[in-house]
Design an enzyme around this catalytic site. Structure first.
Site, PDB file in Angstrom:
ATOM      1  CD  GLU A 141      -2.846  -1.422   0.380  1.00  0.00           C
ATOM      2  OE1 GLU A 141      -2.777  -0.781  -0.676  1.00  0.00           O
ATOM      3  OE2 GLU A 141      -3.761  -2.218   0.637  1.00  0.00           O
TER       4      GLU A 141
ATOM      5  CE1 TYR B 178     -10.840  15.039  23.617  1.00  0.00           C
ATOM      6  CE2 TYR B 178     -13.102  14.872  24.396  1.00  0.00           C
ATOM      7  CZ  TYR B 178     -11.790  15.284  24.584  1.00  0.00           C
ATOM      8  OH  TYR B 178     -11.444  15.948  25.727  1.00  0.00           O
TER       9      TYR B 178
END
Length: 217
Positions: A75, A122
């Protein structure tokens, strides 16, 4: 201990923690991190986060040439696209196949432009908007092209039928943001059909302004 040795140990330590908590399994997932000299340390292909060897991490020089270690993750195009499009803001990239994030990527109602519902402050703070990208064969260089197509506007993406990818200013930030993504995906699945109370537009704007969050379309 040199900065490189410390980073090698940190990559393996975070990887082991992610594996032991079930955020990745088998030989899935990959991590890269920028070195002070501009090079990269990358987890090798076919390796398990359970027992990475710091000495065998793939080592690239600043020109992108593999100079040491095992063969890197397939990747690399995906990782490279984040470093290319977010220079100065990307010091590490984490890619997992974590269960709840993958599950969220499969649902037809998931918003491609903002895959995570605004459930907590968050999630907004650490991730901004998470783009859902279409399915690509693992290792397909087109994943890198898709990330480049975002022009550096997103620090996190969700690959359909595959898993999440997060870029952070350093290794710790990237790992923590990835953990937040997976936890928010888990919450989203737990709350399906429950009509949860989302953050309002004003509350999101307050978080974005207060914490200087990237929140671009």
């Amino acid at each position: 201990m040199s900065a490189e040795a410390a980073l090698r140990e940190a990559i393996c330590g975070f990887a082991k923690s992610l594996f032991e908590r079930g955020l990745t399994s088998g030989a899935s997932g990959n991590i890269s991190a920028r070195l002070p000299d501009g090079g990269l340390l990358v987890t090798p292909t076919g390796s398990s986060f359970r027992d990475l060897d710091p000495a065998r991490l793939s080592r690239f020089d600043a020109a992108g040439t593999l100079v040491e270690g095992d063969r890197p993750t397939k990747e690399m195009a995906l990782h490279g696209a984040f470093y290319e499009t977010r220079p100065g803001r990307t010091g590490a990239v984490v890619h997992l196949h974590s269960t709840h994030s993958v599950a969220l990527s499969l649902l037809p109602e998931t918003d491609p432009e903002n895959a995570l519902p605004p459930l907590t402050a968050y999630a907004v703070m650490k991730l901004g908007k998470v783009k859902l990208l279409p399915y690509f064969r693992p290792g397909d260089p087109a994943m890198g092209d898709a990330v480049r197509g975002l022009a550096g506007k997103r620090s996190a993406v969700l690959l359909a039928n595959h898993g999440p990818v997060v870029a952070g200013k350093d290794l710790e930030a990237a790992v923590y943001a990835m953990e937040e993504l997976e936890e928010t995906a888990r919450l989203a699945l737990l709350l399906r059909g429950c009509n949860p109370r989302l953050l309002t537009g004003a509350q999101i704007a307050d978080v974005v302004t207060t914490f200087d969050v990237e929140w671009k379309d």
